[in-house]
Design a protein around this motif. Structure first.
Motif, PDB file in Angstrom:
ATOM      1  N   ILE A   1     -32.323  -4.163 -67.104  1.00  0.00           N
ATOM      2  CA  ILE A   1     -32.283  -4.333 -65.641  1.00  0.00           C
ATOM      3  C   ILE A   1     -32.875  -5.681 -65.257  1.00  0.00           C
ATOM      4  CG2 ILE A   1     -33.045  -3.403 -63.420  1.00  0.00           C
ATOM      5  CD1 ILE A   1     -33.283  -0.661 -64.772  1.00  0.00           C
ATOM      6  N   ALA A   2     -32.234  -6.343 -64.321  1.00  0.00           N
ATOM      7  CA  ALA A   2     -32.762  -7.589 -63.745  1.00  0.00           C
ATOM      8  C   ALA A   2     -32.732  -7.434 -62.237  1.00  0.00           C
ATOM      9  CB  ALA A   2     -31.922  -8.787 -64.172  1.00  0.00           C
ATOM     10  N   LYS A   3     -33.815  -7.805 -61.590  1.00  0.00           N
ATOM     11  CA  LYS A   3     -33.906  -7.683 -60.130  1.00  0.00           C
ATOM     12  C   LYS A   3     -34.582  -8.928 -59.573  1.00  0.00           C
ATOM     13  CE  LYS A   3     -35.583  -4.616 -56.460  1.00  0.00           C
ATOM     14  NZ  LYS A   3     -34.305  -4.617 -55.722  1.00  0.00           N
ATOM     15  N   ALA A   4     -33.960  -9.525 -58.572  1.00  0.00           N
ATOM     16  CA  ALA A   4     -34.512 -10.738 -57.969  1.00  0.00           C
ATOM     17  C   ALA A   4     -35.744 -10.398 -57.131  1.00  0.00           C
ATOM     18  CB  ALA A   4     -33.463 -11.422 -57.095  1.00  0.00           C
ATOM     19  N   ALA A   5     -36.726 -11.263 -57.174  1.00  0.00           N
ATOM     20  CA  ALA A   5     -37.920 -11.107 -56.346  1.00  0.00           C
ATOM     21  C   ALA A   5     -37.528 -11.267 -54.877  1.00  0.00           C
ATOM     22  CB  ALA A   5     -38.973 -12.136 -56.740  1.00  0.00           C
ATOM     23  N   PRO A   6     -38.314 -10.696 -53.962  1.00  0.00           N
ATOM     24  CA  PRO A   6     -37.957 -10.735 -52.536  1.00  0.00           C
ATOM     25  C   PRO A   6     -37.698 -12.133 -51.988  1.00  0.00           C
ATOM     26  CG  PRO A   6     -39.749  -9.198 -52.901  1.00  0.00           C
ATOM     27  CD  PRO A   6     -39.531  -9.908 -54.196  1.00  0.00           C
TER      28      PRO A   6
ATOM     29  N   ILE B   1     -27.236 -15.351 -63.545  1.00  0.00           N
ATOM     30  CA  ILE B   1     -28.576 -15.338 -64.144  1.00  0.00           C
ATOM     31  C   ILE B   1     -29.014 -13.889 -64.365  1.00  0.00           C
ATOM     32  CG2 ILE B   1     -30.996 -15.968 -63.827  1.00  0.00           C
ATOM     33  CD1 ILE B   1     -30.064 -18.378 -62.202  1.00  0.00           C
ATOM     34  N   GLY B   2     -28.716 -13.022 -63.393  1.00  0.00           N
ATOM     35  CA  GLY B   2     -29.083 -11.614 -63.510  1.00  0.00           C
ATOM     36  C   GLY B   2     -28.425 -10.947 -64.702  1.00  0.00           C
ATOM     37  N   LYS B   3     -27.157 -11.247 -64.937  1.00  0.00           N
ATOM     38  CA  LYS B   3     -26.453 -10.659 -66.083  1.00  0.00           C
ATOM     39  C   LYS B   3     -27.080 -11.103 -67.401  1.00  0.00           C
ATOM     40  CE  LYS B   3     -21.850  -9.946 -64.064  1.00  0.00           C
ATOM     41  NZ  LYS B   3     -20.426 -10.366 -64.092  1.00  0.00           N
ATOM     42  N   ALA B   4     -27.426 -12.381 -67.489  1.00  0.00           N
ATOM     43  CA  ALA B   4     -28.025 -12.888 -68.723  1.00  0.00           C
ATOM     44  C   ALA B   4     -29.369 -12.215 -68.997  1.00  0.00           C
ATOM     45  CB  ALA B   4     -28.195 -14.405 -68.636  1.00  0.00           C
ATOM     46  N   ILE B   5     -30.178 -12.058 -67.953  1.00  0.00           N
ATOM     47  CA  ILE B   5     -31.483 -11.402 -68.119  1.00  0.00           C
ATOM     48  C   ILE B   5     -31.302  -9.942 -68.518  1.00  0.00           C
ATOM     49  CG2 ILE B   5     -33.565 -10.640 -66.911  1.00  0.00           C
ATOM     50  CD1 ILE B   5     -33.341 -13.156 -65.169  1.00  0.00           C
TER      51      ILE B   5
ATOM     52  N   ALA C   1     -35.608 -11.816 -76.306  1.00  0.00           N
ATOM     53  CA  ALA C   1     -36.497 -12.510 -75.386  1.00  0.00           C
ATOM     54  C   ALA C   1     -35.680 -13.144 -74.261  1.00  0.00           C
ATOM     55  CB  ALA C   1     -37.298 -13.581 -76.119  1.00  0.00           C
ATOM     56  N   VAL C   2     -36.246 -13.172 -73.080  1.00  0.00           N
ATOM     57  CA  VAL C   2     -35.595 -13.803 -71.923  1.00  0.00           C
ATOM     58  C   VAL C   2     -36.172 -15.197 -71.742  1.00  0.00           C
ATOM     59  CG1 VAL C   2     -35.185 -13.676 -69.445  1.00  0.00           C
ATOM     60  CG2 VAL C   2     -35.260 -11.567 -70.811  1.00  0.00           C
ATOM     61  N   PRO C   3     -35.347 -16.229 -71.797  1.00  0.00           N
ATOM     62  CA  PRO C   3     -35.856 -17.597 -71.621  1.00  0.00           C
ATOM     63  C   PRO C   3     -36.588 -17.763 -70.293  1.00  0.00           C
ATOM     64  CG  PRO C   3     -33.594 -17.631 -72.418  1.00  0.00           C
ATOM     65  CD  PRO C   3     -33.900 -16.204 -72.050  1.00  0.00           C
ATOM     66  N   ASP C   4     -37.634 -18.558 -70.320  1.00  0.00           N
ATOM     67  CA  ASP C   4     -38.438 -18.763 -69.123  1.00  0.00           C
ATOM     68  C   ASP C   4     -37.627 -19.363 -67.984  1.00  0.00           C
ATOM     69  OD1 ASP C   4     -41.218 -18.940 -67.845  1.00  0.00           O
ATOM     70  OD2 ASP C   4     -40.570 -21.030 -67.731  1.00  0.00           O
ATOM     71  N   GLU C   5     -36.639 -20.210 -68.324  1.00  0.00           N
ATOM     72  CA  GLU C   5     -35.873 -20.856 -67.255  1.00  0.00           C
ATOM     73  C   GLU C   5     -35.044 -19.844 -66.466  1.00  0.00           C
ATOM     74  OE1 GLU C   5     -33.719 -22.155 -71.146  1.00  0.00           O
ATOM     75  OE2 GLU C   5     -35.757 -21.729 -70.455  1.00  0.00           O
ATOM     76  N   TYR C   6     -34.673 -18.716 -67.074  1.00  0.00           N
ATOM     77  CA  TYR C   6     -33.958 -17.683 -66.328  1.00  0.00           C
ATOM     78  C   TYR C   6     -34.889 -17.017 -65.313  1.00  0.00           C
ATOM     79  CZ  TYR C   6     -30.248 -17.817 -69.907  1.00  0.00           C
ATOM     80  OH  TYR C   6     -29.234 -18.198 -70.763  1.00  0.00           O
ATOM     81  N   LEU C   7     -36.117 -16.797 -65.727  1.00  0.00           N
ATOM     82  CA  LEU C   7     -37.081 -16.095 -64.870  1.00  0.00           C
ATOM     83  C   LEU C   7     -37.679 -16.991 -63.796  1.00  0.00           C
ATOM     84  CD1 LEU C   7     -38.960 -14.158 -67.700  1.00  0.00           C
ATOM     85  CD2 LEU C   7     -37.153 -13.277 -66.200  1.00  0.00           C
ATOM     86  N   ASN C   8     -37.654 -18.292 -64.032  1.00  0.00           N
ATOM     87  CA  ASN C   8     -38.283 -19.227 -63.089  1.00  0.00           C
ATOM     88  C   ASN C   8     -37.334 -20.354 -62.691  1.00  0.00           C
ATOM     89  OD1 ASN C   8     -41.214 -18.200 -63.085  1.00  0.00           O
ATOM     90  ND2 ASN C   8     -40.814 -18.446 -65.264  1.00  0.00           N
TER      91      ASN C   8
END
Length: 247
Positions: free
Chosen positions: A154-159, A167-171, A180-187
């Motif tokens: 599951i991937a969910k965008a912050a508010p 990006i959500g699909k990749a995460i 592992a999820v690359p940091d650039e996807y999360l930030n």
């Protein structure tokens, strides 16, 4: 005090002005600081440890006048535009990286091999469930023969983040596969340029609207806004997935 500040500024290689919680870059002989851009305290400390003649000046009347005169305002504005352009370009790179990542991890649509809890291997197809309203993506690994869901991510965008389905699909897929999820996807940087196909919202009213080109026929249904007005009124981008839009 003014002469002391001016002398210090002239002799320094890099200058930051502390304004609130940020440090505003105002000079760099090395060319690696964007004029007018905000930097964090942690960045300034790390930068100062690697460079010589770095000057950080508290916000004084004299220095504020120097920094905020008309010439420096133009320089600062140029620096802010440069950092916006860089952020948008970086986000575009991450979106393309995400698309390629999903394609490769899903074996270009031919399915993935998943090791089950019993040690056997199941060949699975990848299915995505996208909920744009909830700003979430779920990746499901379903057995080709059984249809059983062996794993999900599951991937969910912050508010406060802009939602991007790619990006959500990749995460989500990486989490389903236990990778592992690359940091650039999360930030990933937030988008800074409104484009056709984006979903935006106003500042005073939180209604959402699809951005269409200025000369396009309006959609039959749904709320829309021409690109020029979305940019003019600086509407906030809440979804830049832009699926089906060809650049």
């Amino acid at each position: 005090m003014e002469s002391v500040n001016k002398t210090a500024i002239d002799s320094a290689s890099t200058v930051f002005e502390k304004v609130g919680e940020d440090y505003i870059g105002s000079k760099s002989r090395f060319g690696d600081i964007l004029i007018g851009a905000p930097y964090s305290e942690a960045f300034v400390k790390a930068y100062a440890n690697e460079r010589k003649d770095v000057l950080v000046i508290p916000q004084t009347i004299e220095y504020t006048a120097f920094l905020h005169n008309e010439e420096m305002k133009k320089v600062a504005k140029s620096g802010q535009e440069a950092i916006k352009d860089r952020a948008q370009a970086r986000r575009d790179e991450i979106v393309e990286q995400s698309k390629a990542d999903v394609e490769k991890l899903s074996n270009y649509g031919d399915g993935v091999r998943y090791v089950t809890g019993t040690g056997s291997v199941a060949t699975c197809k990848v299915e995505f469930v996208v909920n744009s309203d909830k700003r979430a993506v779920v990746a499901l690994l379903k057995g080709l023969r059984t249809g059983k869901v062996y794993a999900k991510g599951i991937a969910k965008a912050a508010p406060d983040d802009c939602f991007n389905v790619h990006i959500g699909k990749a995460i989500a897929l990486r989490r389903a596969l236990g990778l592992a999820v690359p940091d650039e996807y999360l930030n990933a940087p937030q988008p800074t340029e409104v484009r056709v196909g984006d979903v935006v919202e106003g500042h005073a009213v939180k209604d959402t609207a699809l951005v269409i080109s200025d000369d396009a026929w309006p959609p039959i249904s749904g709320v829309w806004v021409p690109l020029k007005y979305a940019r003019q009124y600086e509407f906030r981008i809440i979804d830049d997935s832009r699926e089906g839009v060809v650049d």
